[in-house]
Design an enzyme around this catalytic site. Sequence first.
Site, PDB file in Angstrom:
ATOM      1  N   ARG A  29       0.819  -1.209   0.000  1.00 50.07           N
ATOM      2  CA  ARG A  29       0.000   0.000   0.000  1.00 50.07           C
ATOM      3  C   ARG A  29       0.851   1.255   0.000  1.00 50.07           C
ATOM      4  O   ARG A  29       0.488   2.246  -0.614  1.00 50.07           O
ATOM      5  CB  ARG A  29      -0.937  -0.014   1.213  1.00 50.07           C
ATOM      6  CG  ARG A  29      -2.017  -1.078   1.105  1.00 50.07           C
ATOM      7  CD  ARG A  29      -2.690  -1.309   2.419  1.00 50.07           C
ATOM      8  NE  ARG A  29      -1.716  -1.692   3.441  1.00 50.07           N
ATOM      9  CZ  ARG A  29      -2.007  -1.907   4.724  1.00 50.07           C
ATOM     10  NH1 ARG A  29      -3.236  -1.770   5.139  1.00 50.07           N
ATOM     11  NH2 ARG A  29      -1.059  -2.262   5.564  1.00 50.07           N
ATOM     12  N   ASP A  54      -3.361  -2.227  -2.964  1.00 47.30           N
ATOM     13  CA  ASP A  54      -3.931  -2.840  -1.768  1.00 47.30           C
ATOM     14  C   ASP A  54      -4.631  -4.125  -2.223  1.00 47.30           C
ATOM     15  O   ASP A  54      -5.565  -4.069  -3.035  1.00 47.30           O
ATOM     16  CB  ASP A  54      -4.935  -1.848  -1.157  1.00 47.30           C
ATOM     17  CG  ASP A  54      -5.524  -2.352   0.152  1.00 47.30           C
ATOM     18  OD1 ASP A  54      -5.571  -3.580   0.372  1.00 47.30           O
ATOM     19  OD2 ASP A  54      -5.966  -1.503   0.955  1.00 47.30           O
ATOM     20  N   ASN A  81       2.374 -12.833  -0.595  1.00 40.25           N
ATOM     21  CA  ASN A  81       3.004 -12.643   0.717  1.00 40.25           C
ATOM     22  C   ASN A  81       2.266 -11.629   1.576  1.00 40.25           C
ATOM     23  O   ASN A  81       2.275 -11.749   2.808  1.00 40.25           O
ATOM     24  CB  ASN A  81       4.465 -12.218   0.492  1.00 40.25           C
ATOM     25  CG  ASN A  81       5.069 -11.614   1.737  1.00 40.25           C
ATOM     26  OD1 ASN A  81       5.484 -12.340   2.648  1.00 40.25           O
ATOM     27  ND2 ASN A  81       5.111 -10.289   1.811  1.00 40.25           N
ATOM     28  N   TYR A 146      -7.008 -15.099  12.367  1.00 39.60           N
ATOM     29  CA  TYR A 146      -5.772 -15.308  11.591  1.00 39.60           C
ATOM     30  C   TYR A 146      -5.641 -16.782  11.217  1.00 39.60           C
ATOM     31  O   TYR A 146      -5.336 -17.124  10.068  1.00 39.60           O
ATOM     32  CB  TYR A 146      -4.569 -14.846  12.424  1.00 39.60           C
ATOM     33  CG  TYR A 146      -3.219 -14.954  11.719  1.00 39.60           C
ATOM     34  CD1 TYR A 146      -2.857 -14.038  10.736  1.00 39.60           C
ATOM     35  CD2 TYR A 146      -2.316 -15.958  12.045  1.00 39.60           C
ATOM     36  CE1 TYR A 146      -1.628 -14.120  10.103  1.00 39.60           C
ATOM     37  CE2 TYR A 146      -1.076 -16.046  11.419  1.00 39.60           C
ATOM     38  CZ  TYR A 146      -0.735 -15.121  10.446  1.00 39.60           C
ATOM     39  OH  TYR A 146       0.482 -15.213   9.815  1.00 39.60           O
ATOM     40  N   LYS A 150      -5.574 -18.425   7.515  1.00 42.59           N
ATOM     41  CA  LYS A 150      -4.385 -19.135   7.012  1.00 42.59           C
ATOM     42  C   LYS A 150      -4.695 -20.597   6.707  1.00 42.59           C
ATOM     43  O   LYS A 150      -4.112 -21.170   5.793  1.00 42.59           O
ATOM     44  CB  LYS A 150      -3.234 -19.004   8.019  1.00 42.59           C
ATOM     45  CG  LYS A 150      -2.642 -17.586   8.097  1.00 42.59           C
ATOM     46  CD  LYS A 150      -1.934 -17.188   6.797  1.00 42.59           C
ATOM     47  CE  LYS A 150      -1.203 -15.859   6.920  1.00 42.59           C
ATOM     48  NZ  LYS A 150      -0.474 -15.489   5.683  1.00 42.59           N
ATOM     49  N   THR A 181      10.397 -10.011  11.712  1.00 42.33           N
ATOM     50  CA  THR A 181       9.950  -8.991  10.746  1.00 42.33           C
ATOM     51  C   THR A 181       9.215  -7.878  11.488  1.00 42.33           C
ATOM     52  O   THR A 181       8.862  -8.030  12.659  1.00 42.33           O
ATOM     53  CB  THR A 181       8.948  -9.599   9.730  1.00 42.33           C
ATOM     54  OG1 THR A 181       7.721  -9.879  10.432  1.00 42.33           O
ATOM     55  CG2 THR A 181       9.453 -10.856   9.066  1.00 42.33           C
TER      56      THR A 181
HETATM   57  P1  NDP Z   1       5.138  -7.372   7.586  1.00 45.80           P
HETATM   58  O1  NDP Z   1       4.009  -6.763   8.350  1.00 45.80           O
HETATM   59  O2  NDP Z   1       6.497  -7.214   8.117  1.00 45.80           O
HETATM   60  O3  NDP Z   1       5.056  -6.908   6.074  1.00 45.80           O
HETATM   61  C1  NDP Z   1       3.805  -7.005   5.427  1.00 45.80           C
HETATM   62  C2  NDP Z   1       3.913  -6.543   3.997  1.00 45.80           C
HETATM   63  O4  NDP Z   1       2.612  -6.658   3.391  1.00 45.80           O
HETATM   64  C3  NDP Z   1       4.300  -5.078   3.880  1.00 45.80           C
HETATM   65  O5  NDP Z   1       4.999  -4.903   2.669  1.00 45.80           O
HETATM   66  C4  NDP Z   1       2.948  -4.363   3.810  1.00 45.80           C
HETATM   67  O6  NDP Z   1       3.098  -3.084   3.221  1.00 45.80           O
HETATM   68  C5  NDP Z   1       2.180  -5.364   2.945  1.00 45.80           C
HETATM   69  N1  NDP Z   1       0.729  -5.287   3.092  1.00 45.80           N
HETATM   70  C6  NDP Z   1       0.021  -5.289   4.247  1.00 45.80           C
HETATM   71  N2  NDP Z   1      -1.281  -5.165   3.974  1.00 45.80           N
HETATM   72  C7  NDP Z   1      -1.393  -5.081   2.620  1.00 45.80           C
HETATM   73  C8  NDP Z   1      -2.464  -4.929   1.728  1.00 45.80           C
HETATM   74  N3  NDP Z   1      -3.742  -4.835   2.166  1.00 45.80           N
HETATM   75  N4  NDP Z   1      -2.220  -4.893   0.390  1.00 45.80           N
HETATM   76  C9  NDP Z   1      -0.965  -4.984  -0.071  1.00 45.80           C
HETATM   77  N5  NDP Z   1       0.104  -5.126   0.724  1.00 45.80           N
HETATM   78  C10 NDP Z   1      -0.112  -5.168   2.056  1.00 45.80           C
HETATM   79  O7  NDP Z   1       4.776  -8.943   7.475  1.00 45.80           O
HETATM   80  P2  NDP Z   1       5.738 -10.239   7.430  1.00 45.80           P
HETATM   81  O8  NDP Z   1       6.831 -10.029   6.474  1.00 45.80           O
HETATM   82  O9  NDP Z   1       6.017 -10.667   8.808  1.00 45.80           O
HETATM   83  O10 NDP Z   1       4.665 -11.292   6.860  1.00 45.80           O
HETATM   84  C11 NDP Z   1       4.522 -11.566   5.483  1.00 45.80           C
HETATM   85  C12 NDP Z   1       3.609 -12.769   5.327  1.00 45.80           C
HETATM   86  O11 NDP Z   1       4.134 -13.868   6.064  1.00 45.80           O
HETATM   87  C13 NDP Z   1       2.188 -12.560   5.852  1.00 45.80           C
HETATM   88  O12 NDP Z   1       1.261 -13.184   4.998  1.00 45.80           O
HETATM   89  C14 NDP Z   1       2.216 -13.234   7.204  1.00 45.80           C
HETATM   90  O13 NDP Z   1       0.941 -13.669   7.622  1.00 45.80           O
HETATM   91  C15 NDP Z   1       3.152 -14.400   6.919  1.00 45.80           C
HETATM   92  N6  NDP Z   1       3.788 -14.944   8.115  1.00 45.80           N
HETATM   93  C16 NDP Z   1       4.532 -14.140   8.938  1.00 45.80           C
HETATM   94  C17 NDP Z   1       5.091 -14.669  10.066  1.00 45.80           C
HETATM   95  C18 NDP Z   1       5.902 -13.846  11.031  1.00 45.80           C
HETATM   96  O14 NDP Z   1       6.233 -14.357  12.124  1.00 45.80           O
HETATM   97  N7  NDP Z   1       6.263 -12.621  10.703  1.00 45.80           N
HETATM   98  C19 NDP Z   1       4.917 -16.095  10.417  1.00 45.80           C
HETATM   99  C20 NDP Z   1       4.142 -16.842   9.460  1.00 45.80           C
HETATM  100  C21 NDP Z   1       3.603 -16.276   8.362  1.00 45.80           C
HETATM  101  P3  NDP Z   1       1.979  -1.921   3.389  1.00 45.80           P
HETATM  102  O15 NDP Z   1       1.691  -1.821   4.847  1.00 45.80           O
HETATM  103  O16 NDP Z   1       2.624  -0.704   2.816  1.00 45.80           O
HETATM  104  O17 NDP Z   1       0.804  -2.352   2.581  1.00 45.80           O
END
Ligand code: NDP
Length: 250
Positions: A29, A54, A81, A146, A150, A181
């Site tokens: 976003r 988004d 992701n 969540y 998932k 992260t």
């Molecule tokens: P972060 O919150 O660190 O990063 C999330 C990313 O997604 C950012 O780039 C954010 O950018 C983007 N994002 C969020 N909402 C939207 C949206 N509506 N549209 C487009 N982009 C969006 O997350 P992680 O890197 O930790 O997680 C990434 C994935 O891995 C997720 O699906 C999460 O559920 C999964 N995961 C994470 C774990 C963890 O421990 N961190 C464990 C297991 C799975 P912006 O806000 O600018 O949109």
Amino acid sequence: MVTGGSKGIGRAVALALAGAGADVAICARKMAELEPVAEEVRALGRRSFAAACDVTDGEQVSRLPAAIAEALGPIDILVNNAGASESHKFVGHPDELWARMLEINLTGVYRVCKAVVPGMIERKGGRIITIASISSKVGARYVAAYTASKHGVLGLMRALAVELNSYNITVNCICPGYVDTPMTDANVANMAARTGKPEAEIRKAIASGNPQGRLIAPEEVAAVAVMLAGEAARSITGQAINVDGGAVTF
Ligand code: NDP
């Protein structure tokens, strides 16, 4: 194409794919946070394209494949992701939180796949990799929405794996445990605010849920994505590969 490519796992996947020779489109976003990652991709000698999108907005998502095709060419590899994680105990669970989690983590992936898959079918090939979670396989306290989202996305990917197999499109999930992260930082801060415990103590407790006693690095998840995107993985489809230090063994 990597959704949520501006930070955390998405950024690591974008850079790892670029390192492996792919041109990379990223979306999220906030455009201002995408641009530095696009620059990092270019520094690795690959082309990049950043788009504010988004994944909960059908209009924005539907425009993305054509914009990426114009900038870089058609999408060969899709990494779903983008995601969000919020927690609440079940009694008194806000309906909006339920809707929000399903909207981004499940329907968002459905929407992006709907936009990208027709091109892959036309070209008779593609890779779809979804960053799911060990919450796709097991339940935990306070994360009903969540976990449901998932589990749902794993089901969606399994169905697509079967349906798209004859088009030479593989569809797989990666299921991480806690990864270091910004999402985890935010979760730790929320838990600290809710419980009054110090953040360091909460991070320690989270790390101890991993049998290897640590948070996973985003690059470890990215390495599996690169493997699944490669030609050598053409027989791997419909799988959900845990990257969790052995916490879940199925
Ligand atoms: P972060 O919150 O660190 O990063 C999330 C990313 O997604 C950012 O780039 C954010 O950018 C983007 N994002 C969020 N909402 C939207 C949206 N509506 N549209 C487009 N982009 C969006 O997350 P992680 O890197 O930790 O997680 C990434 C994935 O891995 C997720 O699906 C999460 O559920 C999964 N995961 C994470 C774990 C963890 O421990 N961190 C464990 C297991 C799975 P912006 O806000 O600018 O949109």
